[in-house]
Design an enzyme around this catalytic site. Sequence first.
Site, mmCIF file in Angstrom:
data_model
loop_
_atom_site.group_PDB
_atom_site.id
_atom_site.type_symbol
_atom_site.label_atom_id
_atom_site.label_comp_id
_atom_site.label_asym_id
_atom_site.label_seq_id
_atom_site.Cartn_x
_atom_site.Cartn_y
_atom_site.Cartn_z
ATOM 1 N N ILE A 14 0.839 -1.203 0.000
ATOM 2 C CA ILE A 14 0.000 0.000 0.000
ATOM 3 C C ILE A 14 0.877 1.259 0.000
ATOM 4 C CG2 ILE A 14 -1.635 1.328 1.406
ATOM 5 C CD1 ILE A 14 -2.855 -1.337 2.340
ATOM 6 N N ASN A 82 2.381 4.761 7.183
ATOM 7 C CA ASN A 82 1.866 3.538 6.559
ATOM 8 C C ASN A 82 2.567 2.281 7.073
ATOM 9 O OD1 ASN A 82 0.712 1.860 4.185
ATOM 10 N ND2 ASN A 82 2.941 1.661 4.008
ATOM 11 N N GLN A 141 -9.756 -8.683 15.490
ATOM 12 C CA GLN A 141 -9.573 -9.842 14.601
ATOM 13 C C GLN A 141 -8.957 -10.993 15.382
ATOM 14 O OE1 GLN A 141 -10.421 -10.843 11.552
ATOM 15 N NE2 GLN A 141 -9.294 -12.735 11.917
ATOM 16 N N TYR A 147 -2.071 -6.581 16.830
ATOM 17 C CA TYR A 147 -2.305 -5.723 15.661
ATOM 18 C C TYR A 147 -3.575 -4.880 15.848
ATOM 19 C CZ TYR A 147 -2.701 -4.671 10.602
ATOM 20 O OH TYR A 147 -2.799 -4.061 9.375
ATOM 21 N N LYS A 151 -3.693 -0.802 15.941
ATOM 22 C CA LYS A 151 -4.437 -0.033 14.927
ATOM 23 C C LYS A 151 -5.575 0.765 15.553
ATOM 24 C CE LYS A 151 -2.023 -1.196 11.277
ATOM 25 N NZ LYS A 151 -1.338 -0.201 10.436
ATOM 26 N N PRO A 177 -8.046 0.599 5.769
ATOM 27 C CA PRO A 177 -8.237 -0.365 4.684
ATOM 28 C C PRO A 177 -8.832 -1.659 5.226
ATOM 29 C CG PRO A 177 -5.954 0.435 4.767
ATOM 30 C CD PRO A 177 -6.624 0.833 6.050
HETATM 31 N N1 CAA Z 1 -12.747 -17.081 14.543
HETATM 32 C C1 CAA Z 1 -12.859 -18.148 15.360
HETATM 33 N N2 CAA Z 1 -11.984 -19.166 15.361
HETATM 34 C C2 CAA Z 1 -10.967 -19.106 14.500
HETATM 35 C C3 CAA Z 1 -10.807 -18.018 13.620
HETATM 36 C C4 CAA Z 1 -11.754 -16.988 13.647
HETATM 37 N N3 CAA Z 1 -11.658 -15.922 12.851
HETATM 38 N N4 CAA Z 1 -9.693 -18.226 12.896
HETATM 39 C C5 CAA Z 1 -9.186 -19.417 13.305
HETATM 40 N N5 CAA Z 1 -9.969 -19.951 14.268
HETATM 41 C C6 CAA Z 1 -9.791 -21.210 14.972
HETATM 42 C C7 CAA Z 1 -9.527 -22.369 14.020
HETATM 43 O O1 CAA Z 1 -10.745 -22.881 13.562
HETATM 44 C C8 CAA Z 1 -8.776 -23.321 14.884
HETATM 45 O O2 CAA Z 1 -9.700 -23.996 15.709
HETATM 46 P P1 CAA Z 1 -9.520 -25.549 16.039
HETATM 47 O O3 CAA Z 1 -8.304 -25.634 16.888
HETATM 48 O O4 CAA Z 1 -10.769 -25.899 16.761
HETATM 49 O O5 CAA Z 1 -9.365 -26.212 14.716
HETATM 50 C C9 CAA Z 1 -7.958 -22.360 15.738
HETATM 51 O O6 CAA Z 1 -8.615 -21.117 15.758
HETATM 52 C C10 CAA Z 1 -6.596 -22.123 15.132
HETATM 53 O O7 CAA Z 1 -5.764 -22.597 16.023
HETATM 54 P P2 CAA Z 1 -4.293 -22.994 15.557
HETATM 55 O O8 CAA Z 1 -3.584 -23.464 16.769
HETATM 56 O O9 CAA Z 1 -4.335 -23.902 14.361
HETATM 57 O O10 CAA Z 1 -3.769 -21.588 15.085
HETATM 58 P P3 CAA Z 1 -2.373 -21.246 14.519
HETATM 59 O O11 CAA Z 1 -1.417 -21.042 15.625
HETATM 60 O O12 CAA Z 1 -1.987 -22.201 13.446
HETATM 61 O O13 CAA Z 1 -2.703 -19.820 13.906
HETATM 62 C C11 CAA Z 1 -3.758 -18.281 12.445
HETATM 63 C C12 CAA Z 1 -3.394 -19.719 12.701
HETATM 64 C C13 CAA Z 1 -2.562 -17.356 12.745
HETATM 65 C C14 CAA Z 1 -4.894 -17.890 13.358
HETATM 66 C C15 CAA Z 1 -4.156 -18.236 10.960
HETATM 67 O O14 CAA Z 1 -5.388 -18.862 10.845
HETATM 68 C C16 CAA Z 1 -4.280 -16.841 10.416
HETATM 69 O O15 CAA Z 1 -3.297 -16.278 9.950
HETATM 70 N N6 CAA Z 1 -5.494 -16.279 10.392
HETATM 71 C C17 CAA Z 1 -5.750 -14.987 9.761
HETATM 72 C C18 CAA Z 1 -5.651 -13.869 10.748
HETATM 73 C C19 CAA Z 1 -5.909 -12.602 9.990
HETATM 74 O O16 CAA Z 1 -6.988 -12.340 9.478
HETATM 75 N N7 CAA Z 1 -4.875 -11.762 9.875
HETATM 76 C C20 CAA Z 1 -4.990 -10.585 9.091
HETATM 77 C C21 CAA Z 1 -3.733 -10.407 8.279
HETATM 78 S S1 CAA Z 1 -3.877 -9.134 7.055
HETATM 79 C C22 CAA Z 1 -3.798 -7.726 7.892
HETATM 80 O O17 CAA Z 1 -3.596 -7.671 9.063
HETATM 81 C C23 CAA Z 1 -3.989 -6.485 7.093
HETATM 82 C C24 CAA Z 1 -5.166 -5.740 7.527
HETATM 83 O O18 CAA Z 1 -5.013 -4.675 8.158
HETATM 84 C C25 CAA Z 1 -6.517 -6.209 7.165
#
Ligand code: CAA
Length: 240
Positions: A14, A82, A141, A147, A151, A177
């Site tokens: 960005i 940013n 989130q 994070y 923010k 964003p």
């Molecule tokens: N709500 C509820 N439960 C969730 C969830 C959510 N949104 N996301 C994951 N879970 C649950 C999974 O279902 C899983 O449950 P189970 O154990 O019952 O299967 C559990 O949480 C995940 O546990 P893990 O031990 O497997 O997690 P992990 O250590 O491997 O971590 C993670 C995985 C980091 C959470 C990965 O899923 C991830 O990266 N998620 C995305 C997070 C996200 O949206 N980040 C935004 C990045 S972009 C950004 O930040 C830019 C911006 O400004 C928008």
Amino acid sequence: MARVALVTGGSRGIGAAIAVKLQDAGYRVAANYAGNDEAAERFTAETGIPVYKWSVADYDACAAGIAKVEADLGAVEVLVNNAGITRDAPFHKMTPQHWRDVIDTNLNGVFNMTHPLWNGMRERKFGRIITISSINGQKGQFAQANYSASKAGDLGLTKALAQEGARNGITVNAVCPGYIATDMVMAVPEKVRDQIVAQIPVGRLGEAAEIARCVVFLASDEAGFITGSTLTANGGQYFA
Ligand code: CAA
């Protein structure tokens, strides 16, 4: 004389789109970056925009870096905060280091960059501070306690500073964003990303240029009545 704009994290994602759109709009632009020399060199080669390396997490480095930019280009009148990082983990797995790294860059970094520029903007009676917050600072989130806190903190800082800057012609605004097609979002596991896209009413990730256009608008002289505001650009995913 063209106004000078400084964009942190301005060589990729960005930030790079913002730097380019500001240059297109007639600003003299400098881009700060922290780590990726190769990307920064490529960015300068492609755009002609000079890059400056320091970490926004380090106050003294910010003050020294800003002094260098101002010696090269002139007083910075538009600051775009940013630079941002993620260290995503569910809270039970989040370490103090994950917490500190994100707060130091995403929240303290905004202080570290804005503070050294503030008095000059007050004296010149003009300034534009635009901070890139996030949808996840608005709604929270899963796996982003650090994070989301950083923010959301950026939004509080924006609103407080807007009140202080108003009498001296300094506007302070935030852009939130949603999920934009950048390296940061592409680092999210594909399955999770697909689930996220399914939650975006417009049906796609955003483009970096769509955020850059918001910034160019807020930076303009014509936007002088807009301060303390949050401009949300997230494809309808969340209404703050
Ligand atoms: N709500 C509820 N439960 C969730 C969830 C959510 N949104 N996301 C994951 N879970 C649950 C999974 O279902 C899983 O449950 P189970 O154990 O019952 O299967 C559990 O949480 C995940 O546990 P893990 O031990 O497997 O997690 P992990 O250590 O491997 O971590 C993670 C995985 C980091 C959470 C990965 O899923 C991830 O990266 N998620 C995305 C997070 C996200 O949206 N980040 C935004 C990045 S972009 C950004 O930040 C830019 C911006 O400004 C928008």
